[in-house]
Design an enzyme around this catalytic site. Structure first.
Site, PDB file in Angstrom:
ATOM      1  N   LYS A  54       0.859  -1.169   0.000  1.00  0.00           N
ATOM      2  CA  LYS A  54       0.000   0.000   0.000  1.00  0.00           C
ATOM      3  C   LYS A  54       0.906   1.232   0.000  1.00  0.00           C
ATOM      4  CE  LYS A  54      -3.943   1.939   2.323  1.00  0.00           C
ATOM      5  NZ  LYS A  54      -4.531   2.194   0.990  1.00  0.00           N
ATOM      6  N   GLY A  81      -8.145   7.295   1.576  1.00  0.00           N
ATOM      7  CA  GLY A  81      -7.277   8.415   1.958  1.00  0.00           C
ATOM      8  C   GLY A  81      -5.877   8.010   2.391  1.00  0.00           C
ATOM      9  N   LEU A  82      -5.407   6.855   1.931  1.00  0.00           N
ATOM     10  CA  LEU A  82      -4.023   6.410   2.132  1.00  0.00           C
ATOM     11  C   LEU A  82      -3.569   6.385   3.593  1.00  0.00           C
ATOM     12  CD1 LEU A  82      -2.408   8.359  -0.862  1.00  0.00           C
ATOM     13  CD2 LEU A  82      -3.308   6.033  -0.867  1.00  0.00           C
ATOM     14  N   ASN A 108       5.317   0.922  -2.797  1.00  0.00           N
ATOM     15  CA  ASN A 108       4.637   2.053  -3.439  1.00  0.00           C
ATOM     16  C   ASN A 108       4.735   3.266  -2.510  1.00  0.00           C
ATOM     17  OD1 ASN A 108       2.202   3.844  -3.709  1.00  0.00           O
ATOM     18  ND2 ASN A 108       1.677   2.482  -5.397  1.00  0.00           N
ATOM     19  N   CYS A 139      -1.286  12.612  -6.479  1.00  0.00           N
ATOM     20  CA  CYS A 139      -1.600  13.611  -5.454  1.00  0.00           C
ATOM     21  C   CYS A 139      -1.053  14.971  -5.866  1.00  0.00           C
ATOM     22  CB  CYS A 139      -0.961  13.204  -4.134  1.00  0.00           C
ATOM     23  SG  CYS A 139       0.807  13.262  -4.218  1.00  0.00           S
ATOM     24  N   ILE A 199      -4.274   1.407 -14.656  1.00  0.00           N
ATOM     25  CA  ILE A 199      -4.708   2.718 -14.234  1.00  0.00           C
ATOM     26  C   ILE A 199      -4.914   2.740 -12.712  1.00  0.00           C
ATOM     27  CG2 ILE A 199      -5.890   3.258 -16.390  1.00  0.00           C
ATOM     28  CD1 ILE A 199      -8.561   2.679 -15.056  1.00  0.00           C
ATOM     29  N   ASN A 200      -4.719   3.925 -12.127  1.00  0.00           N
ATOM     30  CA  ASN A 200      -5.169   4.143 -10.766  1.00  0.00           C
ATOM     31  C   ASN A 200      -6.683   4.382 -10.842  1.00  0.00           C
ATOM     32  OD1 ASN A 200      -5.212   4.778  -7.979  1.00  0.00           O
ATOM     33  ND2 ASN A 200      -3.146   5.627  -8.131  1.00  0.00           N
ATOM     34  N   GLY A 273      -6.722  -5.826  -8.457  1.00  0.00           N
ATOM     35  CA  GLY A 273      -7.032  -4.997  -7.300  1.00  0.00           C
ATOM     36  C   GLY A 273      -8.334  -5.388  -6.628  1.00  0.00           C
TER      37      GLY A 273
HETATM   38  C1  LIG Z   1      -9.608   0.090  -1.560  1.00  0.00           C
HETATM   39  C2  LIG Z   1      -8.537   0.527  -2.519  1.00  0.00           C
HETATM   40  C3  LIG Z   1      -7.338   1.039  -2.027  1.00  0.00           C
HETATM   41  C4  LIG Z   1      -6.337   1.461  -2.915  1.00  0.00           C
HETATM   42  N1  LIG Z   1      -5.170   1.949  -2.399  1.00  0.00           N
HETATM   43  C5  LIG Z   1      -4.174   2.343  -3.253  1.00  0.00           C
HETATM   44  C6  LIG Z   1      -2.928   2.796  -2.739  1.00  0.00           C
HETATM   45  O1  LIG Z   1      -2.673   2.803  -1.521  1.00  0.00           O
HETATM   46  N2  LIG Z   1      -1.990   3.195  -3.639  1.00  0.00           N
HETATM   47  C7  LIG Z   1      -2.187   3.150  -5.006  1.00  0.00           C
HETATM   48  O2  LIG Z   1      -1.279   3.503  -5.774  1.00  0.00           O
HETATM   49  N3  LIG Z   1      -3.363   2.683  -5.519  1.00  0.00           N
HETATM   50  C8  LIG Z   1      -4.349   2.283  -4.671  1.00  0.00           C
HETATM   51  N4  LIG Z   1      -5.529   1.798  -5.184  1.00  0.00           N
HETATM   52  C9  LIG Z   1      -5.709   1.701  -6.658  1.00  0.00           C
HETATM   53  C10 LIG Z   1      -5.410   0.261  -7.151  1.00  0.00           C
HETATM   54  O3  LIG Z   1      -4.066  -0.077  -6.902  1.00  0.00           O
HETATM   55  C11 LIG Z   1      -5.716   0.120  -8.661  1.00  0.00           C
HETATM   56  O4  LIG Z   1      -4.900   1.035  -9.374  1.00  0.00           O
HETATM   57  C12 LIG Z   1      -7.166   0.398  -9.030  1.00  0.00           C
HETATM   58  O5  LIG Z   1      -8.040  -0.048  -8.015  1.00  0.00           O
HETATM   59  C13 LIG Z   1      -7.579  -0.274 -10.369  1.00  0.00           C
HETATM   60  O6  LIG Z   1      -7.500  -1.684 -10.291  1.00  0.00           O
HETATM   61  P1  LIG Z   1      -8.787  -2.619  -9.956  1.00  0.00           P
HETATM   62  O7  LIG Z   1      -9.938  -2.128 -10.809  1.00  0.00           O
HETATM   63  O8  LIG Z   1      -8.355  -4.016 -10.267  1.00  0.00           O
HETATM   64  O9  LIG Z   1      -9.086  -2.415  -8.488  1.00  0.00           O
HETATM   65  C14 LIG Z   1      -6.547   1.375  -4.318  1.00  0.00           C
HETATM   66  C15 LIG Z   1      -7.751   0.834  -4.803  1.00  0.00           C
HETATM   67  C16 LIG Z   1      -8.741   0.409  -3.926  1.00  0.00           C
HETATM   68  C17 LIG Z   1     -10.013  -0.167  -4.485  1.00  0.00           C
END
Ligand SMILES: Cc1cc2nc3c(=O)[nH]c(=O)nc-3n(C[C@H](O)[C@H](O)[C@H](O)COP(=O)(O)O)c2cc1C
Length: 313
Positions: A54, A81-82, A108, A139, A199-200, A273
């Site tokens: 994370k 919110g990280l 990360n 961010c 993608i994020n 994810g």
């Molecule tokens: C609950 C949750 C927490 C996430 N936390 C982070 C994070 O800490 N850092 C980050 O770069 N992306 C974070 N992401 C984004 C995921 O790494 C990913 O880029 C995004 O969810 C798309 O993939 P998915 O559709 O398979 O979930 C988070 C996503 C979700 C759903």
């Protein structure tokens, strides 16, 4: 359950040997909590070929106020919110535990200024337990007010500032909330990024059904899961067409077929994810399904950006 290592070919990612091309997406699989719940079975059958942590920030963060989640017809919206223990807390408490996982560790990191990102990269550069770094650039830079990953110039300045600080592969995690994602990816590549990931989550919002106020404590949130898959596929393809460094594709992968499609669009690795919340062993299953989807032999390793020696030379 089929072991993915038995059914998929190993992959070379920037010099890191992976048993198969499926890793987790940052923030969606808590390996420490999973180990507590499942014990050593998790170590023996770890679902992913590498573990991505994370996001770690310099200072500890509590995260956003609740509610933090909103379920969508085909996915999830979060405003977590990280939350994290901060750099010192991570080094003391999390890193020793994560170093025991049977797969390479990718950390990360995110900073609110170039100096903060530099501090994080320098700290992890010294740690042998860490195989690679992923920069979360979703961010705002407090010095310019610009979202780092939304602007090619911001990303170029960031990558050129931190690239000389480590020999480890540096992955730039792109935000889809940018007007020209391939231009941002190209800027990262030019300044020496080893790979890009995307993608994020995509910014969204939900309204409380009775009060009409925003539902999420953070007002807006990030949409993920099957709802974003088509967008991810298009963005991965356009970025893979624009750069020569490897691309890690993610967004809505719930089945090996989706991983196969992302690889077809140019991804070298695929990250899972949201699906891991529904199925904690999704990584294992998707890697097995991907092998059956008949990707054939993997293409030769991409050239992973410029190494330190080249930059110094
Ligand atoms: C609950 C949750 C927490 C996430 N936390 C982070 C994070 O800490 N850092 C980050 O770069 N992306 C974070 N992401 C984004 C995921 O790494 C990913 O880029 C995004 O969810 C798309 O993939 P998915 O559709 O398979 O979930 C988070 C996503 C979700 C759903």
């Amino acid at each position: 359950m089929t072991s993915p290592a038995a059914s998929s070919s190993p992959v070379d990612f920037c010099g890191i040997e992976l048993a198969h091309p499926v890793i987790n997406a940052s923030g969606t699989f808590d390996a420490i909590a999973a180990r507590r719940a499942f014990g050593d079975a998790l170590i023996e059958r770890f679902p992913f070929a590498a573990f991505v942590s994370k996001t770690v920030t310099v200072a500890p963060r509590e995260g956003n106020p609740p509610p933090r989640l909103w379920e969508l017809p085909a996915g999830l919206m979060n405003s977590i919110g990280l939350p994290n223990k901060g750099l010192e807390g991570y080094l003391t408490h999390d890193l020793p535990e994560l170093a025991r996982l049977p797969v390479p560790l990718i950390v990360n990191v995110m900073g609110f200024s170039r100096d903060e990102v530099a501090r994080l990269v320098s700290a992890f550069a010294e740690r042998d337990e860490v195989a690679a770094l992923e920069l979360n650039v979703s961010c705002p830079n407090v010095e310019t007010g610009l979202v780092m990953g939304a602007d090619p110039g911001e990303v170029a300045r960031l990558v050129s500032a931190v690239r000389p600080l480590t020999d480890k592969p540096l992955i730039v995690k792109l935000t889809p909330n940018a007007s020209d994602v391939p231009a941002v990816a190209s800027a990262a590549e030019r300044e020496g990024a080893s790979a890009v990931s995307l993608i994020n989550t995509i910014r969204g919002m939900a309204v409380h059904p009775r009060t009409g106020e925003p539902w999420l404590g953070g007002t807006t949130g990030g949409v993920s899961g099957p709802a974003v898959r088509a967008i991810a596929l298009a963005q991965v393809r356009s970025v893979a067409d624009a750069v020569d460094i490897p691309v890690i594709g993610m967004g809505g992968v719930t089945h090996g077929r989706h991983a196969h499609d992302l690889i077809g669009a140019g991804a070298a690795l695929v990250a899972v994810g949201t699906e891991s919340f529904r199925d904690p062993s999704a990584g294992t299953r998707i890697a097995s399904e991907l092998a059956l989807a008949g990707t054939g032999p993997h293409p030769p390793p991409h050239h992973c950006g410029r190494g330190l020696a080249e930059l110094r030379g």
